[in-house]
Every structure is written in C-alpha cells, then in structure tokens.
Write an enzyme that holds these catalytic residues in place. Structure first.
Site, short mmCIF file in Angstrom:
data_model
loop_
_atom_site.label_atom_id
_atom_site.label_comp_id
_atom_site.label_asym_id
_atom_site.label_seq_id
_atom_site.Cartn_x
_atom_site.Cartn_y
_atom_site.Cartn_z
N ARG A 1 0.77 -1.29 0.20
CA ARG A 1 -0.12 0.02 -0.07
C ARG A 1 0.95 1.44 -0.03
NH1 ARG A 1 -2.33 -3.44 -1.51
NH2 ARG A 1 -3.92 -4.57 -0.59
N SER B 1 -10.54 -0.91 3.54
CA SER B 1 -10.15 -1.37 4.64
C SER B 1 -9.66 -0.30 5.55
CB SER B 1 -8.65 -2.32 4.46
OG SER B 1 -9.24 -3.57 3.84
N GLU C 1 -4.97 2.66 7.29
CA GLU C 1 -4.66 2.51 5.76
C GLU C 1 -5.30 3.85 4.97
OE1 GLU C 1 -5.52 -1.01 3.38
OE2 GLU C 1 -5.91 0.31 1.92
C1 LIG Z 1 -15.77 -0.20 -1.08
C2 LIG Z 1 -14.24 -0.08 -1.39
C3 LIG Z 1 -13.38 -1.19 -1.65
C4 LIG Z 1 -12.02 -1.12 -1.73
N1 LIG Z 1 -11.35 -1.98 -1.84
C5 LIG Z 1 -10.03 -1.96 -2.04
C6 LIG Z 1 -9.08 -3.05 -2.15
O1 LIG Z 1 -9.57 -3.99 -2.40
N2 LIG Z 1 -7.87 -2.86 -2.32
C7 LIG Z 1 -7.24 -1.69 -2.16
O2 LIG Z 1 -5.67 -1.58 -2.24
N3 LIG Z 1 -8.10 -0.54 -1.76
C8 LIG Z 1 -9.36 -0.73 -1.75
N4 LIG Z 1 -9.98 0.41 -1.36
C9 LIG Z 1 -9.21 1.52 -1.06
C10 LIG Z 1 -9.27 2.47 -2.42
O3 LIG Z 1 -10.29 2.56 -3.45
C11 LIG Z 1 -8.12 2.42 -3.14
O4 LIG Z 1 -6.77 2.67 -2.17
C12 LIG Z 1 -7.55 3.54 -4.32
O5 LIG Z 1 -6.44 2.92 -4.91
C13 LIG Z 1 -7.79 4.88 -4.05
O6 LIG Z 1 -7.94 5.58 -5.28
P1 LIG Z 1 -8.55 6.99 -5.23
O7 LIG Z 1 -8.71 7.42 -6.51
O8 LIG Z 1 -9.91 6.99 -4.58
O9 LIG Z 1 -7.61 7.77 -4.33
P2 LIG Z 1 -7.95 9.13 -3.32
O10 LIG Z 1 -8.42 8.24 -2.07
O11 LIG Z 1 -8.31 10.03 -3.90
O12 LIG Z 1 -6.33 9.13 -2.65
C14 LIG Z 1 -5.55 8.20 -2.13
C15 LIG Z 1 -3.88 8.66 -2.06
O13 LIG Z 1 -3.54 8.81 -3.43
C16 LIG Z 1 -3.07 10.07 -3.59
N5 LIG Z 1 -3.50 10.31 -5.21
C17 LIG Z 1 -4.70 10.16 -5.86
N6 LIG Z 1 -4.52 10.50 -7.10
C18 LIG Z 1 -3.33 10.79 -7.07
C19 LIG Z 1 -2.44 11.48 -8.35
N7 LIG Z 1 -2.99 11.54 -9.67
N8 LIG Z 1 -1.36 11.64 -8.24
C20 LIG Z 1 -0.45 11.59 -6.86
N9 LIG Z 1 -1.23 11.02 -5.77
C21 LIG Z 1 -2.52 10.78 -6.04
C22 LIG Z 1 -3.83 11.03 -2.78
O14 LIG Z 1 -3.15 12.27 -2.52
C23 LIG Z 1 -3.98 9.96 -1.64
O15 LIG Z 1 -2.93 10.15 -0.72
C24 LIG Z 1 -11.54 0.22 -1.41
C25 LIG Z 1 -12.31 1.39 -1.19
C26 LIG Z 1 -13.58 1.34 -1.04
C27 LIG Z 1 -14.41 2.39 -0.93
#
Ligand SMILES: Cc1cc2nc3c(=O)[nH]c(=O)nc-3n(C[C@H](O)[C@H](O)[C@H](O)COP(=O)(O)OP(=O)(O)OC[C@H]3O[C@@H](n4cnc5c(N)ncnc54)[C@H](O)[C@@H]3O)c2cc1C
Length: 302
Positions: free
Chosen positions: A175, A225, A295
C-alpha cells in the site's frame, strides 16, 4: 490566501474550479469540511498550469483521485485540492498494454481488459479508485497488486517538469510507493497485461465480485479497509476477536459485516470516525499487544 482572488485566477486556467466545495461530495466516506478551492483539470496542460500557479503564489495544494481512501477532517482544507478523476479519464488499449490517464477508473480498466481478453487486472475489478490513487497506494486484492502490472508512470515533479519512471523506480511496497513520500502528481500510467482466455478472466472477476458482496459492507459509506494488514495478523480478525463488531461512536460504526471496515451510517463526522479508529487501536493493543495502522489517508484540519 485571498480565496476569491485565487478562485478567479484559477478559473482562467482550469474550467472546473469550485469555491468552498464540500469534501463530502468527493469522498466515499461522505464526511469532511469544505476545501477553499477544488479544481478538476481535464488535461495535463491544466494540471501543469494549476501547479505553476500554486507554486508561484505559495499556495498549499493537495492531490486526490476518487476519494475512496480518504478521510478529510471536519475543518476542511485550506488551499487548493487538485482532483484528478472522471474529468481526466481517457485510456486506450494497445496490443497487451493499457495506457490510462490518472483519472481513469480502475474498475473501467478492468472491464476493458476483460473485453479485450487481457489478463492481469481481474483482482482490481471492485477497487473504486482512480489510476493515480491506485498507483500511489499500490492497491491490491485477491493476491494481485498494482506493482505487478504497472510498467511506467508519468508524473509532474515538484518543479512542474514531466518525468517518466519504470516499474522499479516506483519503489512499490505494501500500500505504498514513491508517491506516498513525494509531492508528485501522477498524470498517466501504462499497464502491461497478458493475453488470456476471456472466459477464465470473466470467471475470476465474477468470483472476486461474489466474495466482495459476501464479505464486505457494499452499499455503505466507507473507504475500504480501515487498517493495514500486518505480518501474521488480519486486522479484521483482531477487531472481531476484541468484540468490536458493531461498536459505534455517533454515526461511525465498526461494520457488522467485516470488522476491518469502519462505516459512516449517514451523519458521521470525521472526528467520530477518527475517534473510533483510536478506540479500536487501543482495545486491540490492550488485548493482543498489536498496534494497528490506519490505511486511509488523512487530509485537512480539525
Ligand atoms: C468499497 C471499497 C473497496 C475498496 N477495496 C480496496 C481493495 O480491495 N484494495 C485496495 O488496495 N484498496 C481498496 N479500497 C481503497 C481505495 O479504493 C484504493 O486505495 C484506491 O486505489 C484509491 O484511489 P482513489 O483514486 O480513490 O485515491 P484517493 O482516495 O483520492 O487518494 C488516495 C491517495 O492517493 C493520492 N493520489 C490520488 N490521485 C493521485 C494522483 N493523480 N497523483 C498523486 N497522488 C494521487 C492521494 O493524495 C492520497 O494520498 C477500497 C475502497 C472502497 C470504498
């Protein structure tokens, strides 16, 4: 910072610029205060210009994707939030590769990979993040992780220069990646997949979706998570064995479906959610001598 001036200036470089925007609309937890300014660039040029403006005027900026791993504090965010999401979501399949903008949806990529008979993204078919968020987090599930399929990433560095790195230079770990330790803005990633059997890909995706439906509180407000997996421990089991399933603080609750999901039952504040995180950490530590590590990424002020 004179936010009205910043808003008016940024509107000239990025069409989708919002003032005093509630972060509830931009996080899957549906909590958090307002961001002074939120911009949603639609191409690399706009991202570059927003960054240039923030740097020149000494304005704090924060990058988010789909907000599915974020907790924004109730006092909101001072400065500029750069949201790279559905406004910047182009991708294309080239032979066994997918080249995707940072705002493209990982779920959409998994679907297009399947339709093109490309294997490697099945694990991600239920991860609701953007490419940028998933690469930053090295998102993973069902024994798959972004680090196994990301070939290259293009980002904007602190000076506003475009840099491209190969897989090794991402320094991926559980992660985490270099993007968790540097103020870089991910613009695009290339995913290298394998030609596979379309029926087998479909079966894997259906299986993964079925398990998610059975084991996770789908349909609730959460950010996936809550705590990171630890060597030899599953946080969900420790939390459940501590008798905390269903434990509530205000409208924040340890899910009764999966103990490693803290959910917002509707009107939770981020303060309540964070208090619940601390309470869970305390109880699990007292019972098992294990300190759980959140996380979710935390932004903003109280
Ligand atoms: C129902 C549900 C299920 C999930 N299942 C999983 C799973 O199975 N496995 C898992 O790993 N995660 C899971 N997640 C968590 C999440 O979806 C992941 O971590 C996902 O990769 C986050 O992406 P995001 O675009 O929403 O990032 P955000 O939540 O918007 O940001 C997360 C981080 O990434 C950074 N970031 C975002 N975009 C950029 C960019 N363009 N450049 C630089 N930094 C950036 C942000 O600054 C922040 O630090 C789940 C979440 C939910 C709600």
């Amino acid at each position: 910072m004179d936010k009205i001036k910043v808003y008016n200036d940024l509107k000239k470089v990025c069409n989708n610029t919002l003032l005093d925007e509630s972060m509830k609309k931009h996080t899957s937890f549906k909590t958090g205060g307002t961001a002074d300014i939120l911009v949603m660039p639609s191409d690399i040029e706009e991202v570059k210009n927003v960054l240039k403006y923030c740097k020149k005027n000494n304005i704090e900026y924060y990058v988010i994707g789909n907000g599915t791993n974020l907790l924004v504090k109730d006092g909101g965010i001072r400065g500029v939030v750069i949201k790279i999401s559905y406004n910047m979501n182009k991708f294309e399949v080239r032979d066994d590769r997918i080249i995707a903008d940072a705002g493209a949806s990982i779920i959409a990529l998994a679907q297009v990979a399947y339709k093109n008979g490309l294997s490697g993204l099945e694990f991600a078919c239920g991860i609701p993040g953007s490419v940028g968020g998933a690469v930053r987090m090295n998102a993973g599930a069902f024994k798959g992780e972004m680090c196994n399929i990301v070939e290259k990433t293009t980002y904007l560095n602190n000076e506003g220069n475009i840099v491209q790195i190969d897989n090794k230079a991402h320094d991926f770990s559980y992660r985490d990646s270099i993007f968790g330790h540097n103020p870089y803005i991910i613009l695009q990633s290339v995913f290298k997949l394998q030609k596979g059997n379309i029926e087998e890909i479909k079966e894997k995706m259906e299986y993964n979706t079925k398990i998610r439906k059975e084991k996770q509180p789908l349909g609730t407000y959460n950010a996936g998570s809550s705590f990171k997996r630890l060597e030899g421990y599953f946080p969900g089991k420790l939390i459940e064995d501590s008798g905390l399933k269903g434990y509530k603080i205000g409208d924040a609750e340890v899910s009764t479906v999966h103990a490693n999901f803290i959910v917002n039952n509707g009107n939770a504040t981020t303060k309540e959610i964070l208090e619940l995180y601390s309470y869970v950490q305390k109880v699990v530590f007292e019972k098992f001598n294990v300190m759980l590590e959140p996380e979710n990424q935390i932004l903003g002020q109280d």
